[in-house]
Design a protein around this motif. Structure first.
Motif, PDB file in Angstrom:
ATOM      1  N   TRP A  77       0.828  -1.203   0.000  1.00 56.37           N
ATOM      2  CA  TRP A  77       0.000   0.000   0.000  1.00 56.37           C
ATOM      3  C   TRP A  77       0.863   1.254   0.000  1.00 56.37           C
ATOM      4  CZ3 TRP A  77      -5.003   1.179  -0.726  1.00 56.37           C
ATOM      5  CH2 TRP A  77      -5.445   2.439  -0.319  1.00 56.37           C
ATOM      6  N   ARG A  78       1.916   1.246   0.803  1.00 54.26           N
ATOM      7  CA  ARG A  78       2.815   2.398   0.859  1.00 54.26           C
ATOM      8  C   ARG A  78       3.580   2.558  -0.447  1.00 54.26           C
ATOM      9  NH1 ARG A  78       5.193   0.947   6.871  1.00 54.26           N
ATOM     10  NH2 ARG A  78       3.350   1.641   8.078  1.00 54.26           N
ATOM     11  N   GLN A  79       3.964   1.445  -1.055  1.00 53.08           N
ATOM     12  CA  GLN A  79       4.713   1.518  -2.312  1.00 53.08           C
ATOM     13  C   GLN A  79       3.856   2.065  -3.454  1.00 53.08           C
ATOM     14  OE1 GLN A  79       6.057  -2.523  -2.811  1.00 53.08           O
ATOM     15  NE2 GLN A  79       7.910  -2.214  -1.580  1.00 53.08           N
ATOM     16  N   MET A  80       2.550   1.904  -3.349  1.00 54.76           N
ATOM     17  CA  MET A  80       1.656   2.392  -4.405  1.00 54.76           C
ATOM     18  C   MET A  80       1.273   3.861  -4.228  1.00 54.76           C
ATOM     19  SD  MET A  80      -0.927  -0.829  -5.107  1.00 54.76           S
ATOM     20  CE  MET A  80      -1.328  -1.176  -3.395  1.00 54.76           C
ATOM     21  N   ALA A  81       1.784   4.511  -3.182  1.00 51.58           N
ATOM     22  CA  ALA A  81       1.387   5.897  -2.886  1.00 51.58           C
ATOM     23  C   ALA A  81       1.677   6.845  -4.039  1.00 51.58           C
ATOM     24  CB  ALA A  81       2.092   6.367  -1.610  1.00 51.58           C
ATOM     25  N   SER A  82       2.787   6.630  -4.734  1.00 49.82           N
ATOM     26  CA  SER A  82       3.178   7.560  -5.794  1.00 49.82           C
ATOM     27  C   SER A  82       2.303   7.448  -7.040  1.00 49.82           C
ATOM     28  CB  SER A  82       4.644   7.314  -6.186  1.00 49.82           C
ATOM     29  OG  SER A  82       4.814   5.989  -6.673  1.00 49.82           O
ATOM     30  N   ALA A  83       1.510   6.386  -7.130  1.00 45.58           N
ATOM     31  CA  ALA A  83       0.695   6.184  -8.334  1.00 45.58           C
ATOM     32  C   ALA A  83      -0.791   6.159  -8.032  1.00 45.58           C
ATOM     33  CB  ALA A  83       1.113   4.874  -9.015  1.00 45.58           C
ATOM     34  N   ALA A 191       1.107   2.720 -16.823  1.00 47.52           N
ATOM     35  CA  ALA A 191       1.841   3.868 -16.279  1.00 47.52           C
ATOM     36  C   ALA A 191       2.050   3.710 -14.773  1.00 47.52           C
ATOM     37  CB  ALA A 191       1.086   5.157 -16.576  1.00 47.52           C
ATOM     38  N   ALA A 192       1.035   3.211 -14.064  1.00 53.64           N
ATOM     39  CA  ALA A 192       1.149   3.002 -12.613  1.00 53.64           C
ATOM     40  C   ALA A 192       2.189   1.943 -12.297  1.00 53.64           C
ATOM     41  CB  ALA A 192      -0.206   2.608 -12.039  1.00 53.64           C
ATOM     42  N   TYR A 193       2.219   0.878 -13.090  1.00 56.91           N
ATOM     43  CA  TYR A 193       3.209  -0.170 -12.854  1.00 56.91           C
ATOM     44  C   TYR A 193       4.624   0.344 -13.121  1.00 56.91           C
ATOM     45  CZ  TYR A 193       6.030  -4.334 -13.364  1.00 56.91           C
ATOM     46  OH  TYR A 193       7.040  -5.262 -13.242  1.00 56.91           O
ATOM     47  N   SER A 194       4.780   1.111 -14.183  1.00 54.96           N
ATOM     48  CA  SER A 194       6.104   1.667 -14.502  1.00 54.96           C
ATOM     49  C   SER A 194       6.605   2.577 -13.389  1.00 54.96           C
ATOM     50  CB  SER A 194       6.049   2.434 -15.825  1.00 54.96           C
ATOM     51  OG  SER A 194       5.687   1.587 -16.890  1.00 54.96           O
ATOM     52  N   ARG A 195       5.693   3.275 -12.755  1.00 61.05           N
ATOM     53  CA  ARG A 195       6.076   4.209 -11.701  1.00 61.05           C
ATOM     54  C   ARG A 195       6.408   3.498 -10.386  1.00 61.05           C
ATOM     55  NH1 ARG A 195       2.632   9.650 -10.688  1.00 61.05           N
ATOM     56  NH2 ARG A 195       3.370   9.888 -12.840  1.00 61.05           N
ATOM     57  N   THR A 196       5.731   2.397 -10.099  1.00 63.65           N
ATOM     58  CA  THR A 196       5.890   1.756  -8.791  1.00 63.65           C
ATOM     59  C   THR A 196       6.629   0.419  -8.832  1.00 63.65           C
ATOM     60  OG1 THR A 196       3.767   0.582  -8.958  1.00 63.65           O
ATOM     61  CG2 THR A 196       3.743   2.806  -8.008  1.00 63.65           C
ATOM     62  N   GLY A 197       6.447  -0.368  -9.893  1.00 59.80           N
ATOM     63  CA  GLY A 197       7.042  -1.693  -9.963  1.00 59.80           C
ATOM     64  C   GLY A 197       6.384  -2.686  -9.020  1.00 59.80           C
ATOM     65  N   VAL A 198       5.219  -2.324  -8.494  1.00 58.51           N
ATOM     66  CA  VAL A 198       4.511  -3.180  -7.539  1.00 58.51           C
ATOM     67  C   VAL A 198       3.828  -4.333  -8.282  1.00 58.51           C
ATOM     68  CG1 VAL A 198       2.598  -3.229  -5.869  1.00 58.51           C
ATOM     69  CG2 VAL A 198       4.176  -1.316  -5.894  1.00 58.51           C
ATOM     70  N   ASN A 199       3.624  -5.436  -7.574  1.00 58.13           N
ATOM     71  CA  ASN A 199       2.943  -6.594  -8.131  1.00 58.13           C
ATOM     72  C   ASN A 199       1.648  -6.182  -8.829  1.00 58.13           C
ATOM     73  OD1 ASN A 199       2.824  -9.364  -8.558  1.00 58.13           O
ATOM     74  ND2 ASN A 199       3.341  -9.793  -6.420  1.00 58.13           N
ATOM     75  N   SER A 200       1.376  -6.759  -9.997  1.00 56.70           N
ATOM     76  CA  SER A 200       0.191  -6.386 -10.773  1.00 56.70           C
ATOM     77  C   SER A 200      -1.102  -6.675 -10.008  1.00 56.70           C
ATOM     78  CB  SER A 200       0.182  -7.117 -12.112  1.00 56.70           C
ATOM     79  OG  SER A 200       0.152  -8.520 -11.926  1.00 56.70           O
ATOM     80  N   SER A 201      -1.134  -7.755  -9.224  1.00 51.34           N
ATOM     81  CA  SER A 201      -2.351  -8.091  -8.482  1.00 51.34           C
ATOM     82  C   SER A 201      -2.628  -7.075  -7.378  1.00 51.34           C
ATOM     83  CB  SER A 201      -2.245  -9.497  -7.885  1.00 51.34           C
ATOM     84  OG  SER A 201      -1.105  -9.625  -7.064  1.00 51.34           O
ATOM     85  N   ALA A 202      -1.571  -6.527  -6.763  1.00 43.56           N
ATOM     86  CA  ALA A 202      -1.767  -5.504  -5.733  1.00 43.56           C
ATOM     87  C   ALA A 202      -2.308  -4.222  -6.348  1.00 43.56           C
ATOM     88  CB  ALA A 202      -0.442  -5.223  -5.010  1.00 43.56           C
ATOM     89  N   LEU A 203      -1.786  -3.845  -7.510  1.00 44.13           N
ATOM     90  CA  LEU A 203      -2.305  -2.673  -8.213  1.00 44.13           C
ATOM     91  C   LEU A 203      -3.753  -2.902  -8.636  1.00 44.13           C
ATOM     92  CD1 LEU A 203       0.791  -1.787 -10.432  1.00 44.13           C
ATOM     93  CD2 LEU A 203      -0.158  -0.371  -8.606  1.00 44.13           C
ATOM     94  N   LEU A 204      -4.057  -4.132  -9.054  1.00 43.37           N
ATOM     95  CA  LEU A 204      -5.432  -4.476  -9.419  1.00 43.37           C
ATOM     96  C   LEU A 204      -6.363  -4.293  -8.226  1.00 43.37           C
ATOM     97  CD1 LEU A 204      -7.688  -5.748 -11.128  1.00 43.37           C
ATOM     98  CD2 LEU A 204      -6.785  -8.006 -10.498  1.00 43.37           C
ATOM     99  N   LYS A 262       1.482  -6.113 -17.531  1.00 40.51           N
ATOM    100  CA  LYS A 262       2.796  -5.925 -16.907  1.00 40.51           C
ATOM    101  C   LYS A 262       3.920  -6.506 -17.765  1.00 40.51           C
ATOM    102  CE  LYS A 262       4.260  -8.645 -13.611  1.00 40.51           C
ATOM    103  NZ  LYS A 262       4.447  -9.334 -12.318  1.00 40.51           N
ATOM    104  N   VAL A 263       3.727  -7.705 -18.299  1.00 39.72           N
ATOM    105  CA  VAL A 263       4.825  -8.395 -18.980  1.00 39.72           C
ATOM    106  C   VAL A 263       4.846  -8.194 -20.494  1.00 39.72           C
ATOM    107  CG1 VAL A 263       5.004 -10.141 -17.181  1.00 39.72           C
ATOM    108  CG2 VAL A 263       3.510 -10.562 -19.151  1.00 39.72           C
TER     109      VAL A 263
END
Length: 315
Positions: A77-83, A191-204, A262-263
């Motif tokens: 959750w904290r890692q996704m703050a920027s996106a 764009a959100a994945y590129s900015r954070t690199g967080v797991n795709s399922s967490a972003l989902l 993502k891939v």
């Protein structure tokens, strides 16, 4: 994107699964709608918003629950703050613009023809990738998407009598809005994945939490503006078996689709996902919704040829 050739079959399989499960979801949605008296646009809106709300909320809860059990959700959750702003926009595109309008299109056009129009969203994702993400597009990707769109047009030009309805034009409008929303959803997620690199399922999960909030607001407005709201909710919930199938198929499709974004990139993933038009038609024909003429199979061949043609970019 630099990928190992050995990885491509796995990514291809996951991409096809995203289309297969969403095609099944289209048909389950049409079947569930038979349990509800959809005599007005208001009833259609309540049905669509409620189903979309349940689908996204259940999917998000399962993902958050999994990461919470692994003691990872707080960190993610904290890692996704920027996106978060981009994810919020993606949620609006996927939710009110994409999923909600697609369900309304299904109710007015049927699963096959609603799918045929909304299947143009890979072209939107392609344009968004070029002008918003500033990606350099290979010839294989551009030609693949164009071939796929041609295949969709071919399917749309099938016998229109089987897709006619009193609300045909309204259904077409909903389908066009849905294709715009779905196309840009993939672009903003990328764009959100590129900015954070967080797991795709967490972003989902975060995207679905946001879109669930949008649906909740729509349902609140509907509940306060019409006395028939609660009877509609009871009718929808009465089909709990079909609703469970809708939730399951949508959740699995989302997981596969977002992983492919993502891939493989947004535009390539949307082209894999768009095979739902084929699977929706096949399943619909089995349960009696549609008869598939020879021209459909020509379009299907073109569609899958386009999907696999784009993979040459990664070889």
């Amino acid at each position: 994107l630099a990928l190992k050739c050995a990885e491509l079959p796995l990514y291809c399989f996951i991409g096809i699964l995203s289309g297969l499960f969403w095609g099944a979801n289209d048909v389950f949605t049409a079947l569930l709608s038979q349990h509800v008296v959809l005599s007005s646009v208001f009833a259609m809106l309540v049905f669509s918003a409620l189903l979309a709300f349940v689908q996204d909320l259940c999917s998000a809860a399962s993902i958050v629950g999994y990461y919470s059990c692994c003691s990872r959700w707080t960190v993610l959750w904290r890692q996704m703050a920027s996106a978060r702003k981009i994810i919020l926009v993606s949620a609006f595109c996927a939710g009110p613009l994409g999923l909600l309008c697609s369900i309304l299109a299904i109710l007015n056009l049927g699963p096959v023809y609603a799918g045929a129009i909304t299947a143009g969203y890979p072209l939107v994702a392609l344009l968004g990738s070029r002008f918003y993400l500033r990606e350099s597009l290979s010839r294989q990707r551009v030609f693949g998407v164009l071939i796929g769109v041609v295949a969709v047009v071919l399917i749309v030009l099938l016998d229109r009598s089987s897709g006619a309805s009193p609300h045909f034009l309204l259904g077409v409008c909903f389908a066009v809005v849905a294709l715009l929303g779905w196309g840009m959803e993939a672009v903003f997620f990328s764009a959100a994945y590129s900015r954070t690199g967080v797991n795709s399922s967490a972003l989902l999960a975060m995207r679905q939490i946001c879109s669930s909030f949008f649906y909740f607001l729509i349902l609140l407005v509907c509940a306060s503006s019409c006395s028939g709201f609660y009877s509609l909710v009871v009718q929808v919930v009465s089909g709990h078996d079909l609703m469970s199938l809708c939730v399951l198929s949508a959740g699995l499709s989302y997981l596969a689709y977002y992983y492919c974004i993502k891939v493989l990139s947004a535009s390539t993933a949307t082209l894999f996902n768009v095979t739902f038009i084929f699977w929706s038609a096949i399943i619909s024909s089995i349960v009696g919704f549609a008869v598939l003429p020879a021209l459909f199979w020509c379009g299907a061949v073109l569609l899958f040829a386009a999907v696999f043609f784009t993979l040459f970019e990664f070889l």
